[in-house]
Design a protein around this motif. Structure first.
Motif, PDB file in Angstrom:
ATOM      1  N   MET A   1      42.040 104.962  49.089  1.00 20.07           N
ATOM      2  CA  MET A   1      40.859 103.951  48.100  1.00 20.07           C
ATOM      3  C   MET A   1      40.405 104.434  47.111  1.00 20.07           C
ATOM      4  O   MET A   1      40.830 104.165  46.102  1.00 20.07           O
ATOM      5  N   PHE A   2      39.718 105.895  47.174  1.00 16.09           N
ATOM      6  CA  PHE A   2      39.596 106.482  45.892  1.00 16.09           C
ATOM      7  C   PHE A   2      40.881 106.575  45.089  1.00 16.09           C
ATOM      8  O   PHE A   2      40.627 107.265  43.569  1.00 16.09           O
ATOM      9  N   GLY A   3      41.985 107.383  45.497  1.00 18.31           N
ATOM     10  CA  GLY A   3      43.410 107.596  44.817  1.00 18.31           C
ATOM     11  C   GLY A   3      43.636 106.146  44.243  1.00 18.31           C
ATOM     12  O   GLY A   3      44.532 106.216  42.593  1.00 18.31           O
ATOM     13  N   THR A   4      43.856 104.734  44.833  1.00 19.97           N
ATOM     14  CA  THR A   4      44.169 104.102  44.594  1.00 19.97           C
ATOM     15  C   THR A   4      43.470 102.944  43.687  1.00 19.97           C
ATOM     16  O   THR A   4      43.932 103.144  42.365  1.00 19.97           O
TER      17      THR A   4
ATOM     18  N   GLY B   1      44.794 111.128  41.622  1.00 17.64           N
ATOM     19  CA  GLY B   1      44.770 109.485  43.026  1.00 17.64           C
ATOM     20  C   GLY B   1      46.357 109.942  43.446  1.00 17.64           C
ATOM     21  O   GLY B   1      45.908 109.637  44.177  1.00 17.64           O
ATOM     22  N   LEU B   2      47.033 110.405  42.862  1.00 17.69           N
ATOM     23  CA  LEU B   2      48.342 110.621  44.089  1.00 17.69           C
ATOM     24  C   LEU B   2      47.918 111.462  45.122  1.00 17.69           C
ATOM     25  O   LEU B   2      48.643 111.469  46.612  1.00 17.69           O
ATOM     26  N   LEU B   3      47.169 112.894  44.911  1.00 14.49           N
ATOM     27  CA  LEU B   3      47.574 113.918  45.452  1.00 14.49           C
ATOM     28  C   LEU B   3      46.387 112.915  47.140  1.00 14.49           C
ATOM     29  O   LEU B   3      46.358 113.420  48.141  1.00 14.49           O
ATOM     30  N   ASN B   4      44.950 112.264  46.050  1.00 16.35           N
ATOM     31  CA  ASN B   4      44.309 111.180  47.089  1.00 16.35           C
ATOM     32  C   ASN B   4      45.227 110.666  48.010  1.00 16.35           C
ATOM     33  O   ASN B   4      44.763 110.333  49.535  1.00 16.35           O
ATOM     34  N   ILE B   5      46.126 109.740  47.641  1.00 20.30           N
ATOM     35  CA  ILE B   5      46.789 108.644  47.885  1.00 20.30           C
ATOM     36  C   ILE B   5      47.510 109.806  49.273  1.00 20.30           C
ATOM     37  O   ILE B   5      47.670 108.763  50.317  1.00 20.30           O
ATOM     38  N   PHE B   6      47.938 110.561  49.031  1.00 25.79           N
ATOM     39  CA  PHE B   6      49.327 111.287  49.677  1.00 25.79           C
ATOM     40  C   PHE B   6      48.535 111.961  51.404  1.00 25.79           C
ATOM     41  O   PHE B   6      48.729 111.809  52.165  1.00 25.79           O
ATOM     42  N   GLY B   7      47.363 112.440  50.161  1.00 31.37           N
ATOM     43  CA  GLY B   7      46.931 113.393  50.916  1.00 31.37           C
ATOM     44  C   GLY B   7      45.808 112.456  51.873  1.00 31.37           C
ATOM     45  O   GLY B   7      46.389 112.542  53.485  1.00 31.37           O
ATOM     46  N   GLY B   8      45.763 111.224  52.499  1.00 27.79           N
ATOM     47  CA  GLY B   8      45.000 110.608  53.201  1.00 27.79           C
ATOM     48  C   GLY B   8      45.947 109.435  53.912  1.00 27.79           C
ATOM     49  O   GLY B   8      45.506 109.350  55.254  1.00 27.79           O
ATOM     50  N   ILE B   9      46.970 109.161  53.720  1.00 32.90           N
ATOM     51  CA  ILE B   9      48.231 109.184  54.105  1.00 32.90           C
ATOM     52  C   ILE B   9      48.622 109.991  55.039  1.00 32.90           C
ATOM     53  O   ILE B   9      48.616 109.299  56.691  1.00 32.90           O
ATOM     54  N   ILE B  10      48.624 111.254  54.828  1.00 26.24           N
ATOM     55  CA  ILE B  10      49.382 112.261  55.783  1.00 26.24           C
ATOM     56  C   ILE B  10      48.054 112.814  56.777  1.00 26.24           C
ATOM     57  O   ILE B  10      48.600 112.767  57.918  1.00 26.24           O
ATOM     58  N   GLY B  11      46.844 112.744  56.316  1.00 21.56           N
ATOM     59  CA  GLY B  11      45.817 112.892  56.946  1.00 21.56           C
ATOM     60  C   GLY B  11      45.827 111.478  58.466  1.00 21.56           C
ATOM     61  O   GLY B  11      45.785 112.011  59.436  1.00 21.56           O
ATOM     62  N   LEU B  12      45.903 110.462  57.651  1.00 24.03           N
ATOM     63  CA  LEU B  12      45.862 109.293  58.443  1.00 24.03           C
ATOM     64  C   LEU B  12      47.103 109.145  59.613  1.00 24.03           C
ATOM     65  O   LEU B  12      46.478 109.024  60.870  1.00 24.03           O
ATOM     66  N   ARG B  13      48.672 109.727  59.268  1.00 18.30           N
ATOM     67  CA  ARG B  13      49.122 109.645  60.577  1.00 18.30           C
ATOM     68  C   ARG B  13      48.595 110.881  61.804  1.00 18.30           C
ATOM     69  O   ARG B  13      49.118 110.521  62.756  1.00 18.30           O
ATOM     70  N   GLY B  14      48.284 112.078  60.339  1.00 17.64           N
ATOM     71  CA  GLY B  14      48.156 112.870  61.728  1.00 17.64           C
ATOM     72  C   GLY B  14      47.080 112.930  62.852  1.00 17.64           C
ATOM     73  O   GLY B  14      47.480 113.040  63.867  1.00 17.64           O
TER      74      GLY B  14
END
Length: 397
Positions: free
Chosen positions: A349-352, A303-316
């Motif tokens: 969304m999946f991570g959340t 869950g955490l990896l999906n959330i942080f990965g999604g946020i990092i990817g979105l910012r990039g």
């Protein structure tokens, strides 16, 4: 052991990576079978069978190595590998859906397949006779191959006839089999370092590259998981959540060890990244074998990896869009950016939904996963298209 040791880059080839994960799986399975036979911990047979089928599929898809010998990578072989991978994925998280079919498939892969590979080792030119003449590490190579093939034949028989050995004898056999696979992986890695193989060129018109194939497998995993979560949420099918999390961890580990790609970004393939990948694989393997034992930990981690990965990817992605400004952009790059944004949002969304199980209905979570897999496959389509465009630009500057 200093800091530079962990930050030194590795040169593990894809076949060694798959052998490494396979060996770790068999060693952990053998170790866990001791408490399983004493009733100390539960055991999920389908999780083991599904994971082994998935590993066989990886060799077929990524390397063209079948249980009966090496073949040229082609579309028919590629599709066969995808079918085996899909069967392994579904076997993992839907208990008993295929009845005895996974056991029969594994028997065919292990026993007749091992016999065919053993015969090829001693009869084919360029194998045993050549390696025996070269001596040194090549003696270890043919010894390791022979040990793995002989033990695989025995493992296949044990899969089909589980009463042949006692529980402890089966555990020891599986443990020794895993040790033989790890020995072979280490020997091959040593030979590859001393005698680097020339890089072969893959025909992109026929098959996908290894990296693209892993993206395809991840997309198929997500789609299958999302599809089956719909009847599961309606109480129509059983579900092994522990094995589902475990298989996802193994896929993540494969990407980490082979390419350095992690859920939170791409890194150099250092020893530290490989160690983390092996740790991820080990956690996933244990979760597939022993139901429920690591569900809380893996749910939090994924869950955490999906959330942080999604946020990092979105910012990039958004940062790249800001740099482009109002400059004209190719339509295919616009589609690439949109698909990346959607993929990162779905990942969040999946991570959340994993961290807060009651936040979204299980049916909606299944739809999110299926959409995640669909967008991933669409992104793969765009990446292939961009590679073809780059190739044409090089040919016709």
């Amino acid at each position: 052991m200093n800091r530079s040791f962990f930050l030194e880059e590795t040169d593990l080839t894809l076949d060694v990576v798959i052998l490494l994960i396979s060996g770790v799986m068999m060693v952990l399975t053998g170790i866990l079978l001791f408490p399983v036979t004493r009733g100390a911990i539960p055991y999920y047979e389908n999780g083991v069978y599904g994971l082994v089928l998935f590993l066989f599929a990886l060799q077929i898809i990524l390397l063209g190595q079948t249980p009966f010998g090496e073949m040229k990578r082609s579309k028919p072989l590629f599709c066969t590998g995808l079918a085996v991978a899909s069967a392994g994925i579904v076997t993992c998280f839907i208990p008993g859906i295929f009845s005895r079919l996974p056991a029969v498939l594994l028997f065919l892969c292990f026993t007749p397949g091992g016999a065919a590979l053993l015969a090829h080792l001693f009869l084919a030119p360029g194998r045993f006779r050549t390696w025996a003449r070269m001596g040194g590490t090549f003696h270890l190579l043919w010894t390791g191959c022979a040990a793995v093939y002989l033990l695989s034949m025995l493992i296949g028989v044990l899969v089909l006839n589980q009463g042949l050995f006692s529980g402890d004898e089966t555990a020891v056999t599986v443990l020794v089999f895993g040790a033989a696979i790890l020995f072979l992986a280490a020997t091959m890695s040593k030979i590859y370092r001393k005698y680097p193989a020339p890089e072969g060129k893959e025909s992109e018109s026929e098959i996908l590259s290894s990296e693209h194939s892993v993206i395809l497998l991840t997309g198929i995993f997500m789609i299958l998981l999302g599809f089956f979560l719909v009847p599961v949420s309606l109480g129509m099918l059983p579900f092994a959540g522990s094995a589902q999390l475990g298989l996802l961890m193994v896929i993540m580990a494969l990407k980490m060890i082979s390419t350095g790609n992690t859920p939170i970004g791409a890194f150099r393939r250092t020893r530290l990244v490989v160690i983390c990948g092996v740790l991820f694989a080990g956690l996933g393997i244990v979760s597939c074998i022993v139901p429920g034992i690591l569900v809380s930990l893996l749910t939090l981690l994924i869950g955490l990896l999906n959330i942080f990965g999604g946020i990092i990817g979105l910012r990039g992605t958004l940062s790249g869009l800001r740099k482009q400004g109002r400059n004209p952009v190719l339509p295919v790059l616009v589609r690439l950016n949109i698909s990346q944004v959607v993929l990162n949002l779905l990942s969040i969304m999946f991570g959340t939904s994993m961290l807060f199980p009651g936040l979204l209905p299980a049916l909606l979570t299944g739809l999110i996963l299926a959409a995640n897999g669909g967008v991933l496959l669409y992104l793969l389509h765009i990446l292939i298209l961009l590679e073809k465009m780059a190739g044409k630009a090089i040919e016709n500057p």
